[in-house]
Scaffold this active site. Structure first.
Site, PDB file in Angstrom:
ATOM      1  N   MET A  39       0.834  -1.061  -0.084  1.00  0.00           N
ATOM      2  CA  MET A  39       0.071  -0.133   0.168  1.00  0.00           C
ATOM      3  C   MET A  39       0.852   1.321  -0.213  1.00  0.00           C
ATOM      4  SD  MET A  39      -3.557  -1.168   2.008  1.00  0.00           S
ATOM      5  CE  MET A  39      -2.873  -0.838   3.701  1.00  0.00           C
ATOM      6  N   GLY A  40       2.053   1.168  -0.467  1.00  0.00           N
ATOM      7  CA  GLY A  40       3.229   2.143  -0.489  1.00  0.00           C
ATOM      8  C   GLY A  40       3.592   2.548   0.538  1.00  0.00           C
ATOM      9  N   LEU A  42       6.645   2.898   1.245  1.00  0.00           N
ATOM     10  CA  LEU A  42       7.585   1.899   1.515  1.00  0.00           C
ATOM     11  C   LEU A  42       8.824   2.107   2.501  1.00  0.00           C
ATOM     12  CD1 LEU A  42       7.984   1.043  -2.371  1.00  0.00           C
ATOM     13  CD2 LEU A  42       6.214   0.132  -0.788  1.00  0.00           C
ATOM     14  N   GLU A  44      11.992  -0.116   4.668  1.00  0.00           N
ATOM     15  CA  GLU A  44      13.172  -1.331   4.511  1.00  0.00           C
ATOM     16  C   GLU A  44      12.531  -2.768   4.572  1.00  0.00           C
ATOM     17  OE1 GLU A  44      16.241  -1.133   3.538  1.00  0.00           O
ATOM     18  OE2 GLU A  44      15.919   1.003   3.517  1.00  0.00           O
ATOM     19  N   GLY A  45      11.351  -2.780   5.116  1.00  0.00           N
ATOM     20  CA  GLY A  45      10.697  -4.063   5.155  1.00  0.00           C
ATOM     21  C   GLY A  45      10.171  -4.475   3.655  1.00  0.00           C
ATOM     22  N   HIS A  46       9.526  -3.499   3.189  1.00  0.00           N
ATOM     23  CA  HIS A  46       9.024  -3.750   1.690  1.00  0.00           C
ATOM     24  C   HIS A  46      10.328  -3.936   0.775  1.00  0.00           C
ATOM     25  CE1 HIS A  46       5.720  -0.790   3.187  1.00  0.00           C
ATOM     26  NE2 HIS A  46       5.021  -2.046   2.639  1.00  0.00           N
ATOM     27  N   GLY A 155       4.814  -9.725   3.729  1.00  0.00           N
ATOM     28  CA  GLY A 155       5.466  -9.822   4.827  1.00  0.00           C
ATOM     29  C   GLY A 155       5.028 -10.644   6.021  1.00  0.00           C
ATOM     30  N   LYS A 157       5.067  -9.935   8.737  1.00  0.00           N
ATOM     31  CA  LYS A 157       4.309  -8.984  10.054  1.00  0.00           C
ATOM     32  C   LYS A 157       3.003  -9.274  10.077  1.00  0.00           C
ATOM     33  CE  LYS A 157       4.019  -4.441  10.086  1.00  0.00           C
ATOM     34  NZ  LYS A 157       2.754  -4.047  10.719  1.00  0.00           N
ATOM     35  N   ARG A 195       2.824   2.575   9.461  1.00  0.00           N
ATOM     36  CA  ARG A 195       2.066   3.229  10.382  1.00  0.00           C
ATOM     37  C   ARG A 195       2.829   3.845  11.586  1.00  0.00           C
ATOM     38  NH1 ARG A 195      -2.514  -0.580   9.207  1.00  0.00           N
ATOM     39  NH2 ARG A 195      -4.064   0.641   8.389  1.00  0.00           N
TER      40      ARG A 195
HETATM   41  O1  PAF Z   1      -0.047  -5.817   3.664  1.00  0.00           O
HETATM   42  C1  PAF Z   1      -0.597  -4.821   2.672  1.00  0.00           C
HETATM   43  O2  PAF Z   1       0.133  -3.764   2.774  1.00  0.00           O
HETATM   44  C2  PAF Z   1      -1.853  -5.089   2.043  1.00  0.00           C
HETATM   45  O3  PAF Z   1      -3.128  -5.892   3.002  1.00  0.00           O
HETATM   46  C3  PAF Z   1      -1.809  -5.577   0.820  1.00  0.00           C
HETATM   47  C4  PAF Z   1      -1.424  -7.035   0.577  1.00  0.00           C
HETATM   48  C5  PAF Z   1      -1.191  -4.947  -0.026  1.00  0.00           C
HETATM   49  C6  PAF Z   1      -3.259  -5.619  -0.010  1.00  0.00           C
HETATM   50  O4  PAF Z   1      -3.953  -4.446   0.019  1.00  0.00           O
END
Ligand code: PAF
Length: 288
Positions: A39-40, A42, A44-46, A155, A157, A195
């Site tokens: 969901m953007g 972003l 380091e985890g992403h 992830g 998490k 968050r």
């Molecule tokens: O984990 C997330 O960021 C969201 O739940 C996902 C998997 C991108 C779906 O919107």
């Protein structure tokens, strides 16, 4: 429509048609494709998930879409951080394509299909966010099908989300391999999350202790203390840190998320927490 390459060093597809056209070119060359749904905002985890994707397939697509259907009306959909330019800069040189559709492309007029889930989706998050996983499963199914991905990476998490997606993909015969990437943590052990930007300095300090309490609660259960006794003590410590609400602090079977009726783990187990500090809801988990 040509891909949007003007403002970033990485192409951005805005529609399913653009995404499919690019993926079709790759497929023609015999290349494999991984999808990292996000969901953007972003961090380091992403990026660690993108690195994992890079090792698995020839091409990597990162989707960036703040999915409205997985937020309840009282949740933080409108406040959720949207940082597209920074996200694109972080992905340049790491991913091959960003897929950033708008809500109208994902959910055109007349959209009326939602995946309905039971089992592993029901406890924990399912109790406190009853519409959440239907929104997640539906958007993830659409993203995987749109990207025609060989592999999709999530992830750990969101441990329960990963379990729900594995179940959904198996149940609906979606031909994709689902992989989980380990939780990335800050220096004090706080699980990285988009968050975390909501936290004030004092809240951030307290939040850094959540993982310590999880680890110690898991250790006391491993040493033979009954689950209810250990989690009750852990919850009291979390509240003492300044958290104002604990949705759950539980130890469950790591795969099915079933409870342990004997009060002690009898199969691989996971400790999972969701707690609010002021208005910020944090989740975390680790093996027991
Ligand atoms: O984990 C997330 O960021 C969201 O739940 C996902 C998997 C991108 C779906 O919107």
């Amino acid at each position: 429509m040509p891909l949007d390459t003007t403002s970033h060093d990485i192409p951005v597809a805005r529609t399913a048609a653009d995404l499919r056209a690019t993926v079709a070119e790759w497929r023609k060359m015999g290349e494999t494709v991984a999808l990292v749904p996000t969901m953007g905002a972003l961090h380091e985890g992403h990026l660690s998930l993108v690195d994992l994707a890079r090792k698995k397939t020839d091409r990597v697509v990162v989707s960036v879409f703040v999915n409205p259907t997985q937020f309840a009306p009282h949740e933080d959909f409108s406040a959720y951080p949207r940082t597209e330019a920074a996200d694109a800069a972080r992905l340049a040189g790491k991913a091959d394509l960003i897929f950033a559709p708008d809500a109208g492309d994902m959910y055109p007029d007349g959209f009326s299909t939602t995946i309905s889930l039971t089992g592993v989706a029901e406890p924990l998050e399912g109790t406190f966010r009853p519409t959440h996983f239907a929104g997640v499963a539906t958007v993830v199914a659409k993203l995987i099908l749109r990207a025609q991905a060989d592999v999709a990476i999530f992830g750990e998490k969101d441990w329960q989300q990963l379990a729900v997606i594995r179940r959904m993909v198996a149940d609906l015969d979606i031909p994709v391999e689902i992989l989980g990437g380990p939780i990335m943590r800050e220096a004090d052990g706080l699980a990285m999350s988009s968050r975390n930007v909501y936290l004030t300095p004092d809240e951030r300090k307290a939040a850094g202790q959540l993982n310590v309490i999880l680890k110690e609660t898991a250790a006391s259960v491993s040493s033979g203390i009954p689950i209810t006794e250990a989690t009750r003590a852990g919850a009291a410590r979390i509240l003492a840190l300044g958290f104002n609400q604990i949705d759950y602090l539980e130890i469950r079977d790591a795969a099915s998320l079933a409870e342990f009726p004997s009060g002690h783990p009898t199969s691989p187990a996971r400790i999972l927490v969701a707690a609010k500090i002021s208005r910020t809801r944090l989740i975390d988990n680790m093996p027991v």
